[in-house]
Structure formats: structure tokens, C-alpha cells
Design an enzyme around this catalytic site. Structure first.
Site, mmCIF file in Angstrom:
data_model
loop_
_atom_site.group_PDB
_atom_site.id
_atom_site.type_symbol
_atom_site.label_atom_id
_atom_site.label_comp_id
_atom_site.label_asym_id
_atom_site.label_seq_id
_atom_site.Cartn_x
_atom_site.Cartn_y
_atom_site.Cartn_z
ATOM 1 N N GLY A 13 0.782 -1.238 0.000
ATOM 2 C CA GLY A 13 0.000 0.000 0.000
ATOM 3 C C GLY A 13 0.810 1.282 0.000
ATOM 4 O O GLY A 13 0.326 2.317 0.443
ATOM 5 N N SER A 14 2.027 1.242 -0.550
ATOM 6 C CA SER A 14 2.824 2.478 -0.531
ATOM 7 C C SER A 14 2.265 3.526 -1.492
ATOM 8 O O SER A 14 2.355 4.727 -1.228
ATOM 9 C CB SER A 14 4.299 2.186 -0.829
ATOM 10 O OG SER A 14 4.491 1.812 -2.164
ATOM 11 N N ILE A 89 -6.693 -9.839 -11.505
ATOM 12 C CA ILE A 89 -7.295 -9.435 -12.776
ATOM 13 C C ILE A 89 -8.779 -9.203 -12.537
ATOM 14 O O ILE A 89 -9.439 -9.967 -11.832
ATOM 15 C CB ILE A 89 -7.060 -10.541 -13.835
ATOM 16 C CG1 ILE A 89 -5.566 -10.583 -14.163
ATOM 17 C CG2 ILE A 89 -7.899 -10.290 -15.078
ATOM 18 C CD1 ILE A 89 -5.178 -11.649 -15.154
ATOM 19 N N ASN A 104 -5.397 2.845 -12.687
ATOM 20 C CA ASN A 104 -4.409 1.864 -12.220
ATOM 21 C C ASN A 104 -3.013 2.441 -12.400
ATOM 22 O O ASN A 104 -2.789 3.283 -13.271
ATOM 23 C CB ASN A 104 -4.531 0.581 -13.055
ATOM 24 C CG ASN A 104 -3.571 -0.501 -12.590
ATOM 25 O OD1 ASN A 104 -3.407 -0.722 -11.394
ATOM 26 N ND2 ASN A 104 -2.904 -1.166 -13.519
ATOM 27 N N HIS A 106 0.878 1.061 -13.196
ATOM 28 C CA HIS A 106 1.589 -0.135 -13.656
ATOM 29 C C HIS A 106 3.087 0.181 -13.695
ATOM 30 O O HIS A 106 3.483 1.235 -14.198
ATOM 31 C CB HIS A 106 1.092 -0.540 -15.043
ATOM 32 C CG HIS A 106 1.729 -1.799 -15.523
ATOM 33 N ND1 HIS A 106 1.350 -3.047 -15.055
ATOM 34 C CD2 HIS A 106 2.754 -2.014 -16.379
ATOM 35 C CE1 HIS A 106 2.107 -3.970 -15.627
ATOM 36 N NE2 HIS A 106 2.969 -3.367 -16.427
ATOM 37 N N THR A 138 -9.297 -0.539 -18.833
ATOM 38 C CA THR A 138 -10.281 -1.041 -19.790
ATOM 39 C C THR A 138 -10.189 -2.561 -19.765
ATOM 40 O O THR A 138 -9.312 -3.127 -19.090
ATOM 41 C CB THR A 138 -9.985 -0.545 -21.217
ATOM 42 O OG1 THR A 138 -8.702 -1.046 -21.606
ATOM 43 C CG2 THR A 138 -10.007 0.969 -21.300
HETATM 44 C C1 GRF Z 1 3.444 -1.104 -7.498
HETATM 45 O O1 GRF Z 1 4.685 -1.334 -8.083
HETATM 46 C C2 GRF Z 1 2.405 -0.875 -8.550
HETATM 47 O O2 GRF Z 1 2.901 -0.253 -9.702
HETATM 48 C C3 GRF Z 1 1.973 -2.274 -8.870
HETATM 49 O O3 GRF Z 1 1.999 -2.959 -7.656
HETATM 50 C C4 GRF Z 1 2.922 -2.322 -6.775
HETATM 51 C C5 GRF Z 1 2.158 -1.972 -5.535
HETATM 52 O O4 GRF Z 1 2.960 -1.424 -4.539
HETATM 53 N N1 GRF Z 1 0.677 -2.266 -9.527
HETATM 54 P P1 GRF Z 1 2.296 -0.740 -3.267
HETATM 55 O O5 GRF Z 1 1.358 -1.796 -2.650
HETATM 56 O O6 GRF Z 1 1.560 0.477 -3.713
HETATM 57 O O7 GRF Z 1 3.427 -0.430 -2.355
#
Ligand code: GRF
Length: 210
Positions: A13-14, A89, A104, A106, A138
Site C-alpha cells: 500500500g505504498s 485481474i 491503475n 503499472h 479497460t
Molecule cells: C506497485 O509497483 C504498482 O505499480 C503495482 O503494484 C505495486 C504496488 O505497490 N501495480 P504498493 O502496494 O503500492 O506499495
């Protein structure tokens, strides 16, 4: 009116924390996890936010779980749903219910390296620039309209972990920025692309970190 945000997460959850700490013009109305022990839920609780744990392993299939999840989200009347390390997913039916208000992040420069293990794959390909992307979700996995990207150099001695750490710093910068723009109504969709209102140069939608 303040933008009501529901956050979905599965782990650390960072990114969620970065969004909270950015003091955005939003109200986080719920933090929901498919993993009851996600550290991100503890962070949310410590901040007095409403948390919900919906254990996906207790449900028979993705469609059933996603329908339950969608109903739970809608109870909080969000304007925006933020996927912050939500590691499942999503079914097409779920996405259809929230399309246009589902963001989201990524950890790659999409459309390169959709899916998992992006840092390992970037190193294996020998790319010299890597990064992260915030996009609308999407039905096409990791291919929705791009809001903002940040790039970082790939160093010769990088490991997946060192590269991930450099990218993560940028994630923590661009995700709050994207949420702010959404809340301010500045994201304009145009033929499947996203433009930022009043930014003809597009200079604020990409950046290079170090
Ligand atoms: C991040 O690298 C994000 O891009 C990916 O999952 C990771 C989650 O990290 N989708 P955090 O839980 O927000 O620390």
C-alpha cells in the site's frame, strides 16, 4: 464537491500512502482489500479510514467475487476507484461498471511490459529506460488510455530490486498527480487518448527521474 475515492489494494500500500500524504482535494471513502492481512489496510486503519476486507479465496470464482466487490464499492458512492497494487485481474463485467472512473498504476512504460515481473523483464531485454504509467482501466489488460508516465534510467548494475525501488519513487509522484487531475476534472478523453485540459505542450504528463 469533493471527489469521493475508493482505493483497492492487495499488499504493502505504498502508493495508497503516497496518495493520502499528497493532501489532495479528495475524500478517501473506503480502502478495500482482497487480502485481509494486507499491510495497506493497517495503514488505512491507523489513519481512521474505513476499511473493508473481502477475501477472494472464500468465493468460488472471479465473477462472483467481482460482483460482490463491485456492490461493496458502490455502497460508498465513489467518483473514482483507484487500484493501488490491486493484484487480481478484474472481470469484464466489473470493468464495465466502473469504466471511466477506474485508474491503475503499472510499473512499466506501457505498452511495454504489461503483466507481472516488469523489472526483471526490462533488465532481460536490456532496455535503457524503464518507468511507470498511470492509466484508465479497460477490458484490455494494462492497455487503457494513458494519463501520465515517468521514466528512469536503467543502470548497468541494476537488479530487479534496485530498479523497482527507483521506479517506485516515481510511482509515488505520478499517482497522486493523476488523482489530483481527475479530481479537478482536468482529464479529457479523446478517441481513446487522455489529454490534460489547458496543457497543450503535454509537458506535465511525462517526466524523467534519476
Ligand atoms: C506497485 O509497483 C504498482 O505499480 C503495482 O503494484 C505495486 C504496488 O505497490 N501495480 P504498493 O502496494 O503500492 O506499495
Amino acid at each position: 464537491m469533493t471527489c469521493r475515492v475508493v482505493v483497492l489494494l492487495s499488499g504493502r500500500g505504498s502508493n495508497f500512502q503516497a496518495i493520502v500524504e499528497a493532501q489532495l482535494p479528495i475524500e478517501i471513502v473506503a480502502v478495500i482489500s482482497n487480502r485481509p492481512h494486507a499491510a495497506g489496510l493497517d495503514t488505512a486503519r491507523a489513519r481512521g479510514l474505513t476499511t473493508v476486507a473481502l477475501d477472494h479465496t472464500a468465493l468460488p470464482d472471479r465473477e462472483t467475487f467481482d460482483a460482490l466487490l463491485a456492490d461493496e464499492i458502490e455502497r460508498h458512492h465513489p467518483d473514482l476507484v483507484v487500484l493501488a497494487g490491486y493484484m487480481r485481474i478484474l472481470s469484464a463485467a466489473f470493468i464495465a461498471r466502473f469504466e471511466g472512473r477506474l485508474l491503475n498504476i503499472h510499473p512499466s512504460l506501457l505498452p511495454m511490459f504489461p503483466g507481472l515481473k516488469t523489472h526483471e523483464r526490462a533488465l532481460a531485454e536490456g532496455v535503457k529506460i524503464h518507468g511507470c504509467t498511470v492509466h484508465f482501466v479497460t477490458a484490455d489488460l494494462d492497455h487503457g488510455p494513458i494519463v501520465i508516465q515517468a521514466a528512469v534510467p536503467v543502470r548497468a548494475d541494476d537488479t530487479p530490486d534496485t530498479l523497482a525501488a527507483r521506479v517506485l519513487q516515481q510511482e509515488h509522484r505520478i499517482y497522486p498527480q493523476a488523482v489530483r487531475w481527475f479530481a479537478e476534472g482536468r482529464l479529457v478523453k479523446n478517441h481513446g487518448h487522455v489529454n490534460l485540459k489547458d496543457d497543450l505542450t503535454s509537458q506535465s504528463v511525462f517526466s524523467i527521474g534519476m
